[in-house]
Design a protein around this motif. Structure first.
Motif, PDB file in Angstrom:
ATOM      1  N   UNK A  63       5.780   4.785  10.975  1.00  0.00           N
ATOM      2  CA  UNK A  63       4.482   4.527  10.354  1.00  0.00           C
ATOM      3  C   UNK A  63       4.047   3.079  10.590  1.00  0.00           C
ATOM      4  N   UNK A  64       4.993   2.145  10.501  1.00  0.00           N
ATOM      5  CA  UNK A  64       4.671   0.738  10.753  1.00  0.00           C
ATOM      6  C   UNK A  64       4.293   0.529  12.215  1.00  0.00           C
ATOM      7  N   UNK A  65       5.001   1.211  13.122  1.00  0.00           N
ATOM      8  CA  UNK A  65       4.694   1.093  14.550  1.00  0.00           C
ATOM      9  C   UNK A  65       3.310   1.661  14.857  1.00  0.00           C
ATOM     10  N   UNK A  66       2.995   2.799  14.259  1.00  0.00           N
ATOM     11  CA  UNK A  66       1.672   3.400  14.459  1.00  0.00           C
ATOM     12  C   UNK A  66       0.576   2.518  13.869  1.00  0.00           C
ATOM     13  N   UNK A  67       0.866   1.860  12.759  1.00  0.00           N
ATOM     14  CA  UNK A  67      -0.099   0.954  12.144  1.00  0.00           C
ATOM     15  C   UNK A  67      -0.432  -0.193  13.098  1.00  0.00           C
ATOM     16  N   UNK A  68       0.595  -0.814  13.703  1.00  0.00           N
ATOM     17  CA  UNK A  68       0.360  -1.910  14.637  1.00  0.00           C
ATOM     18  C   UNK A  68      -0.376  -1.420  15.876  1.00  0.00           C
ATOM     19  N   UNK A  69      -0.021  -0.218  16.365  1.00  0.00           N
ATOM     20  CA  UNK A  69      -0.682   0.319  17.549  1.00  0.00           C
ATOM     21  C   UNK A  69      -2.156   0.599  17.274  1.00  0.00           C
ATOM     22  N   UNK A 103       0.833  -1.199   0.000  1.00  0.00           N
ATOM     23  CA  UNK A 103       0.000   0.000   0.000  1.00  0.00           C
ATOM     24  C   UNK A 103       0.868   1.249   0.000  1.00  0.00           C
ATOM     25  N   UNK A 104       0.379   2.292  -0.660  1.00  0.00           N
ATOM     26  CA  UNK A 104       1.074   3.572  -0.642  1.00  0.00           C
ATOM     27  C   UNK A 104       0.924   4.211   0.738  1.00  0.00           C
ATOM     28  N   UNK A 105       1.771   5.195   1.026  1.00  0.00           N
ATOM     29  CA  UNK A 105       1.734   5.844   2.338  1.00  0.00           C
ATOM     30  C   UNK A 105       0.378   6.492   2.642  1.00  0.00           C
ATOM     31  N   UNK A 106      -0.248   7.220   1.693  1.00  0.00           N
ATOM     32  CA  UNK A 106      -1.577   7.775   1.987  1.00  0.00           C
ATOM     33  C   UNK A 106      -2.604   6.691   2.320  1.00  0.00           C
ATOM     34  N   UNK A 107      -2.521   5.541   1.662  1.00  0.00           N
ATOM     35  CA  UNK A 107      -3.470   4.462   1.943  1.00  0.00           C
ATOM     36  C   UNK A 107      -3.213   3.837   3.304  1.00  0.00           C
ATOM     37  N   UNK A 108      -1.956   3.743   3.704  1.00  0.00           N
ATOM     38  CA  UNK A 108      -1.635   3.251   5.043  1.00  0.00           C
ATOM     39  C   UNK A 108      -2.216   4.193   6.093  1.00  0.00           C
TER      40      UNK A 108
END
Length: 450
Positions: free
Chosen positions: A382-388, A293-298
């Motif tokens: 960004x990956x850490x925030x996604x998991x949180x 996924x692109x950053x905006x989609x994440x």
């Protein structure tokens, strides 16, 4: 501890709910630690079994082991039972057992039940519980029947039926656990991306499980007569519809037209767009590789995970009604009105206070958890925030970093999953219960905002 909490009425409904989720988590962790729960017949480290039990009971779906590849049939059955208990709510399950055994349900139990499912009143709560149980079993059964047509043809009758039941319950309870590891570890439903039957069935289960028991009851009473629905039902339905349509259009016209998705057929792009709009709220299944996924989609997915489902449902998040109240508040400010209004109804001021409190709690814990994970394990922010966000929204979507996280980060995720399942207001009521309001008010003074 229970004796201490009972003194002077300390065991409030909110505290009962908090403790009620802890008990199945601990029991599930012990069972999953046993050799019989793993395919290799070895003892599973308690921290790993505890993480799995928390994720299952809090209907999240974050895992440190692929469910099919690591856990035996016994382990999978334990996980499924925890998902069902956590999805319906521990209190709801306890009341259902009382109904079946013929035990009398007292007024205190009814108050706890009201708190558990966010019902507007105590009256009729037992009948509502029976309706919840019947509807849950009917929808999960219908979902399992539809999915069995696909899984039985692929894996044979016995294994196919087990797959169908597991995924139906997991989808309806918005858990996100899957048994597709046979196709590849942590593959979720990526092998069924172009399959309309699997996609549509799972999406419908996610949506029906996430709109809330209270909304079901309103739909049962008034059918399709929208003007007769209660305000909460109207806000839930309208907000949920917009949170599906708007992101789906974004994914269809922008994300899945990017170069990394080149060659995706039109039909699969349509299904993927709808699925990617539905699953962050708060199911945890994925039909496409999220790392592409692109950053905006994440970022959009993170926001959808934080919103989550609706009150009194199997979903987590700040809830659709919280978002609706905040949007209506903004509209009231632009229109110069003193009160928040929607569908020809006026909302009391305490509703806005609760909405702001819940949002601030979730945002604070989400950002704090993401930063700790980023610092503790050195993963991208960004990956850490996604998991949180996935943990506190009890979603289960991941960018693939959860299995490799250390003890500190896993502890953070477990705390976020637990908080996200019991709910922000429940935690506040449990902590603040028994405190007396101030006998006098302070002098009022205005400040400048904006």
């Amino acid at each position: 501890m229970l004796t201490f909490l009972r003194r002077k009425g300390r065991l409030t409904p909110a505290r009962i709910i908090l403790l009620g989720f802890l008990l199945p988590i601990l029991l599930g962790a012990v069972l999953l630690s046993l050799p019989v729960a793993s395919r290799e017949r070895v003892f599973t480290p308690f921290d790993e079994s505890l993480f799995t039990a928390v994720s299952a009971t809090c209907v999240t779906g974050l895992v440190v082991h692929d469910t099919w590849q690591y856990w035996s049939f016994f382990g999978q059955a334990v996980i499924l039972l925890l998902i069902q208990v956590g999805g319906m709510g521990v209190v709801t399950m306890a009341v259902c057992i009382s109904i079946f055994t013929g035990r009398k349900i007292g007024l205190r139990q009814r108050y706890v039940m009201q708190e558990s499912i966010s019902a507007p009143q105590v009256g009729g709560i037992v009948r509502l519980t029976g309706f919840i149980l019947r509807t849950t079993l009917a929808l999960e059964g219908a979902g399992a029947l539809l999915l069995s047509f696909r899984f039985c043809s692929r894996y044979g009758p016995l294994k196919g039926i087990w797959y169908a039941v597991f995924h139906s319950v997991s989808a309806f309870c918005n858990a996100g656990f899957d048994l597709c590891g046979q196709e590849g570890a942590y593959s979720s439903l990526t092998g069924y991306a172009p399959d309309p039957l699997v996609n549509l069935t799972v999406m419908l289960l996610i949506i029906t499980g996430g709109i809330g028991f209270f909304v079901w009851n309103d739909l049962r009473e008034h059918r399709l007569r929208f003007h007769l629905y209660r305000l909460q039902t109207k806000l839930v339905l309208v907000t949920s519809l917009l949170l599906i349509l708007i992101p789906a259009l974004y994914f269809f016209f922008y994300e899945f037209r990017l170069p990394q998705w080149a060659g995706m057929p039109l039909g699969e792009r349509l299904l993927a767009s709808l699925f990617q709009a539905v699953t962050p709220r708060t199911a945890g299944f994925n039909t496409e590789d999220l790392t592409r996924l692109s950053t905006p989609s994440v970022l959009l997915t993170i926001l959808l995970m934080l919103v989550g489902g609706s009150p009194g449902s199997t979903a987590g998040g700040v809830k659709t009604t919280t978002l609706a109240v905040l949007i209506l508040c903004v509209r009231a400010v632009f229109e110069g009105r003193d009160s928040i209004q929607g569908f020809h109804r006026r909302l009391p001021p305490e509703i806005l206070r609760s909405a702001v409190t819940v949002l601030m709690l979730y945002m604070t814990l989400f950002l704090t958890g993401g930063i700790i994970i980023c610092q503790a394990d050195g993963v991208p922010l960004m990956a850490a925030l996604f998991e949180a966000a996935s943990a506190i929204g009890t979603v289960g979507l991941t960018l693939g970093i959860t299995p490799g996280l250390g003890g500190v980060s896993r502890g953070v995720l477990m705390a976020l999953m637990y908080f996200g399942r019991v709910g922000g207001l429940t935690l506040i009521y449990a902590v603040a219960s028994g405190r007396q309001p101030a006998p006098a008010q302070m002098p009022q003074e205005k400040i400048t905002i904006g």
